[in-house]
Design an enzyme around this catalytic site. Structure first.
Site, PDB file in Angstrom:
ATOM      1  N   GLY A   1      33.098  41.283  37.087  1.00 40.49           N
ATOM      2  CA  GLY A   1      32.421  40.107  37.621  1.00 40.49           C
ATOM      3  C   GLY A   1      31.720  39.211  36.632  1.00 40.49           C
ATOM      4  O   GLY A   1      31.258  38.125  37.003  1.00 40.49           O
TER       5      GLY A   1
ATOM      6  N   GLU B   1      34.714  47.463  35.029  1.00 40.21           N
ATOM      7  CA  GLU B   1      35.993  46.897  35.482  1.00 40.21           C
ATOM      8  C   GLU B   1      36.085  45.403  35.175  1.00 40.21           C
ATOM      9  O   GLU B   1      36.249  44.589  36.077  1.00 40.21           O
ATOM     10  CB  GLU B   1      36.151  47.097  36.998  1.00 40.21           C
ATOM     11  CG  GLU B   1      36.098  48.534  37.471  1.00 40.21           C
ATOM     12  CD  GLU B   1      36.076  48.651  38.994  1.00 40.21           C
ATOM     13  OE1 GLU B   1      35.854  47.640  39.692  1.00 40.21           O
ATOM     14  OE2 GLU B   1      36.270  49.766  39.499  1.00 40.21           O
TER      15      GLU B   1
ATOM     16  N   GLY C   1      37.540  41.839  34.305  1.00 40.56           N
ATOM     17  CA  GLY C   1      38.829  41.163  34.412  1.00 40.56           C
ATOM     18  C   GLY C   1      38.737  39.816  33.700  1.00 40.56           C
ATOM     19  O   GLY C   1      39.103  39.674  32.534  1.00 40.56           O
ATOM     20  N   ARG C   2      38.159  38.865  34.416  1.00 45.38           N
ATOM     21  CA  ARG C   2      38.071  37.487  33.922  1.00 45.38           C
ATOM     22  C   ARG C   2      37.498  37.369  32.511  1.00 45.38           C
ATOM     23  O   ARG C   2      38.005  36.606  31.683  1.00 45.38           O
ATOM     24  CB  ARG C   2      37.183  36.694  34.891  1.00 45.38           C
ATOM     25  CG  ARG C   2      37.153  35.198  34.647  1.00 45.38           C
ATOM     26  CD  ARG C   2      36.057  34.536  35.501  1.00 45.38           C
ATOM     27  NE  ARG C   2      36.107  34.954  36.886  1.00 45.38           N
ATOM     28  CZ  ARG C   2      36.809  34.319  37.842  1.00 45.38           C
ATOM     29  NH1 ARG C   2      37.479  33.229  37.552  1.00 45.38           N
ATOM     30  NH2 ARG C   2      36.801  34.779  39.074  1.00 45.38           N
TER      31      ARG C   2
ATOM     32  N   ARG D   1      43.634  28.036  41.383  1.00 47.80           N
ATOM     33  CA  ARG D   1      42.163  28.031  41.428  1.00 47.80           C
ATOM     34  C   ARG D   1      41.550  26.684  41.802  1.00 47.80           C
ATOM     35  O   ARG D   1      40.631  26.642  42.628  1.00 47.80           O
ATOM     36  CB  ARG D   1      41.579  28.547  40.108  1.00 47.80           C
ATOM     37  CG  ARG D   1      41.986  29.996  39.801  1.00 47.80           C
ATOM     38  CD  ARG D   1      41.267  30.539  38.579  1.00 47.80           C
ATOM     39  NE  ARG D   1      39.859  30.743  38.838  1.00 47.80           N
ATOM     40  CZ  ARG D   1      38.888  29.951  38.417  1.00 47.80           C
ATOM     41  NH1 ARG D   1      39.145  28.914  37.659  1.00 47.80           N
ATOM     42  NH2 ARG D   1      37.651  30.212  38.739  1.00 47.80           N
TER      43      ARG D   1
ATOM     44  N   TYR E   1      39.454  27.160  45.125  1.00 53.28           N
ATOM     45  CA  TYR E   1      37.993  27.238  45.016  1.00 53.28           C
ATOM     46  C   TYR E   1      37.369  25.935  44.528  1.00 53.28           C
ATOM     47  O   TYR E   1      36.168  25.899  44.263  1.00 53.28           O
ATOM     48  CB  TYR E   1      37.565  28.313  44.002  1.00 53.28           C
ATOM     49  CG  TYR E   1      38.259  29.643  44.057  1.00 53.28           C
ATOM     50  CD1 TYR E   1      38.192  30.444  45.195  1.00 53.28           C
ATOM     51  CD2 TYR E   1      38.937  30.128  42.953  1.00 53.28           C
ATOM     52  CE1 TYR E   1      38.806  31.685  45.217  1.00 53.28           C
ATOM     53  CE2 TYR E   1      39.551  31.374  42.967  1.00 53.28           C
ATOM     54  CZ  TYR E   1      39.482  32.142  44.105  1.00 53.28           C
ATOM     55  OH  TYR E   1      40.085  33.370  44.116  1.00 53.28           O
TER      56      TYR E   1
ATOM     57  N   CYS F   1      54.004  19.172  47.520  1.00 51.50           N
ATOM     58  CA  CYS F   1      53.743  18.245  48.614  1.00 51.50           C
ATOM     59  C   CYS F   1      52.523  18.667  49.424  1.00 51.50           C
ATOM     60  O   CYS F   1      52.650  19.148  50.553  1.00 51.50           O
ATOM     61  CB  CYS F   1      54.972  18.141  49.495  1.00 51.50           C
ATOM     62  SG  CYS F   1      56.369  17.561  48.540  1.00 51.50           S
ATOM     63  N   GLU F   2      51.373  18.542  48.826  1.00 48.04           N
ATOM     64  CA  GLU F   2      50.089  18.842  49.456  1.00 48.04           C
ATOM     65  C   GLU F   2      49.063  17.955  48.759  1.00 48.04           C
ATOM     66  O   GLU F   2      49.065  17.887  47.524  1.00 48.04           O
ATOM     67  CB  GLU F   2      49.637  20.291  49.182  1.00 48.04           C
ATOM     68  CG  GLU F   2      50.519  21.375  49.690  1.00 48.04           C
ATOM     69  CD  GLU F   2      50.199  21.791  51.116  1.00 48.04           C
ATOM     70  OE1 GLU F   2      49.153  21.386  51.665  1.00 48.04           O
ATOM     71  OE2 GLU F   2      51.031  22.526  51.668  1.00 48.04           O
TER      72      GLU F   2
ATOM     73  N   TYR G   1      43.400  34.954  36.797  1.00 44.39           N
ATOM     74  CA  TYR G   1      43.729  34.450  38.135  1.00 44.39           C
ATOM     75  C   TYR G   1      44.556  33.168  38.048  1.00 44.39           C
ATOM     76  O   TYR G   1      44.425  32.278  38.877  1.00 44.39           O
ATOM     77  CB  TYR G   1      42.439  34.263  38.963  1.00 44.39           C
ATOM     78  CG  TYR G   1      41.609  35.519  38.982  1.00 44.39           C
ATOM     79  CD1 TYR G   1      42.016  36.610  39.740  1.00 44.39           C
ATOM     80  CD2 TYR G   1      40.476  35.656  38.176  1.00 44.39           C
ATOM     81  CE1 TYR G   1      41.302  37.799  39.712  1.00 44.39           C
ATOM     82  CE2 TYR G   1      39.757  36.842  38.142  1.00 44.39           C
ATOM     83  CZ  TYR G   1      40.176  37.906  38.920  1.00 44.39           C
ATOM     84  OH  TYR G   1      39.477  39.088  38.888  1.00 44.39           O
TER      85      TYR G   1
HETATM   86  C1  LIG Z   1      38.501  41.582  41.006  1.00 50.17           C
HETATM   87  C2  LIG Z   1      37.780  42.838  40.753  1.00 50.17           C
HETATM   88  C3  LIG Z   1      37.251  43.101  39.478  1.00 50.17           C
HETATM   89  C4  LIG Z   1      37.305  42.129  38.349  1.00 50.17           C
HETATM   90  O1  LIG Z   1      36.520  41.000  38.566  1.00 50.17           O
HETATM   91  P1  LIG Z   1      36.325  39.924  37.404  1.00 50.17           P
HETATM   92  O2  LIG Z   1      35.431  38.927  38.000  1.00 50.17           O
HETATM   93  O3  LIG Z   1      37.663  39.382  37.072  1.00 50.17           O
HETATM   94  O4  LIG Z   1      35.707  40.640  36.251  1.00 50.17           O
HETATM   95  C5  LIG Z   1      36.653  44.330  39.278  1.00 50.17           C
HETATM   96  N1  LIG Z   1      36.564  45.239  40.274  1.00 50.17           N
HETATM   97  C6  LIG Z   1      37.059  45.017  41.498  1.00 50.17           C
HETATM   98  C7  LIG Z   1      36.927  46.061  42.538  1.00 50.17           C
HETATM   99  C8  LIG Z   1      37.674  43.808  41.784  1.00 50.17           C
HETATM  100  O5  LIG Z   1      38.142  43.584  43.017  1.00 50.17           O
END
Ligand SMILES: *Cc1c(COP(=O)(O)O)cnc(C)c1O
Length: 434
Positions: free
Chosen positions: A239, A273, A275-276, A318, A322, A348-349, A377
């Site tokens: 997150g 965890e 990601g981004r 995105r 969002y 076409c949107e 993403y």
């Molecule tokens: C999407 C997700 C992440 C990663 O979130 P980021 O904002 O990309 O870091 C981690 N854990 C879970 C359970 C997720 O669904």
């Protein structure tokens, strides 16, 4: 930090001019910088050096095998949310002992596959899921390692679609009710309670929601330990946000210090965890201007210029989904003069835009643009809407570039599709009569 820089008026990814990529593989194309990916992983990993920890890259942010392997080569595990991700994670070299499985809707066959290969833990999101895992594991004569994803009810102050840690969200079990489910789980023969998990949302740009969540999780962990449950993993999700425009997210070090402080003195391994934060700024979407047109002035807004580019909402959802901001920068030298501009795709949107109401240079058709911060993403949310083939993906390392996913062709668009025989009007008709 990232390795996309203009040199002598030409935007490069590491040592490769993006123009070369456009000429060689065409547009639209996603381009990833290997050096940026590795750097982000190392910074994040070092930030947590004060405590035993395991990074499980959240692969839904970018599921390209070469991206995943970049991290697994550096020792990363993977956070998955489906059996499809499980097979791609394994193919990209993730050891099962470093895979955590999250998500509210795990199918029975998905649970079976995860148990068969022996993942580190299931992050369980409901009592019914817990019951299902117990019975599936029983049938397979296994013990399923689990943590419960608790919902700490903190406001991550991010976009409502990507906040997950509020009472009203579908995710997790409310932290106040989790004890009951832990006690139930601890009595099951086929479940092994190993941890506590939470993930409160995405693109967080402040520390305080993480700290609030961590403090609540710590209290629960302490309670569980007092009851004799062998909690050894504390997963605080992902997150952490990145800079798309003018956001000032905390540095991974600040984030890590706050989290480590919240769990100091507990003999547990932290699971992260991200990601981004690992992939977001390590990728761009390379696109070419197809056409330009100028719309007449509207009340209060003045004239507007449209840049119609060859990437669209199916490639990068995105902005449409969002209202997200992505910087749009020139690949070559840009004209001095600017105008109020929307960068839009061929879909076409009216919702198909990559950038809205920006003062951009007066680009012309044929110009190349880079849509920045598209590594997370981006491709992973892309679709074939409007029967558009998915873009190619390219990875750069120094002066080297490689296509790490081919551009789709017409055959990919109708893969698995069949014309119903009764439409063909000849030969024997098939189809089942129910
Ligand atoms: C999407 C997700 C992440 C990663 O979130 P980021 O904002 O990309 O870091 C981690 N854990 C879970 C359970 C997720 O669904």
């Amino acid at each position: 930090m990232h390795h996309f820089e203009a040199r002598r008026g030409e935007l490069h990814c590491e040592a490769v001019p993006l123009r070369r990529i456009a000429e060689t593989v065409g547009t639209p194309a996603y381009v990833y910088s290997h050096a940026t990916l590795s750097h982000h992983y190392r910074v994040f990993d070092e930030a947590f050096s004060g405590m035993p920890h395991l990074i499980c890259y959240s692969m839904k942010a970018n599921s390209n095998g070469s991206v995943i392997r970049t991290f697994t080569n550096l020792g990363s595990g993977v956070d998955i949310v489906s059996a499809g991700e499980l097979s791609r994670a394994l193919a990209a070299g993730a050891p099962p002992s470093k895979i955590v499985y999250s998500g509210v809707g795990k199918h029975i066959w998905e649970i079976e596959e995860a148990l068969r290969c022996g993942i580190l833990m299931f992050n369980v999101e409901s009592r019914e899921e817990l019951e299902t895992i117990d019975s599936v594991a029983g049938r397979m004569r296994k013990r399923a390692p689990i943590s419960i994803r608790v919902n700490p009810d903190v406001d991550p102050k991010t976009h409502p679609y990507i906040s997950t840690g509020l009472k009203k969200n579908k995710f997790g079990i409310h932290i106040g009710q989790a004890m009951r489910d832990y006690e139930w789980a601890a009595r099951r023969k086929n479940i092994e309670v190993v941890g506590v998990d939470c993930h409160i949302g995405s693109q967080l740009t402040e520390i305080s929601p993480f700290v609030d969540a961590a403090e609540r999780v710590r209290l629960l962990v302490e309670k569980l330990l007092r009851k004799g449950m062998p909690i050894r993993l504390v997963d605080i999700g992902g997150g952490l946000g990145i800079t798309y425009n003018d956001e000032l997210p905390p540095h991974p070090k600040q984030y890590a210090d706050a989290v480590v402080r919240a769990f100091s003195g507990l003999a547990v391994t932290l699971v992260l965890e991200p990601g981004r934060v690992l992939v977001g700024n390590a990728g761009i979407l390379l696109t070419r201007v197809l056409y330009t047109k100028d719309a007449p002035a509207t009340a209060g807004k003045g004239k507007k210029r449209f840049l119609i580019v060859d990437a669209a909402m199916n490639d990068l959802a995105r902005p449409s989904l969002y209202g997200s901001y992505h910087a749009v920068v020139p690949v070559g030298r840009a004209p001095e003069k600017r105008a109020l501009t929307d960068v839009v795709g061929p879909v076409c949107e009216s919702g198909d835009f990559l950038a809205k109401d920006r003062r951009l240079p007066l680009y012309r058709s044929g110009d190349l643009l880079a849509v920045m911060s598209a590594g997370a993403y981006g491709f992973s949310m892309s679709s074939n809407y409007n029967s558009r083939p998915r873009a190619a993906e390219v990875m750069i390392s120094g002066r080297r570039f490689e296509v790490v996913r081919e551009r789709e062709g017409p055959r990919d668009l109708s893969k698995g599709e069949r014309t119903a025989t009764f439409l063909l009007g000849r030969g024997k008709k098939r189809g089942r009569i129910l």
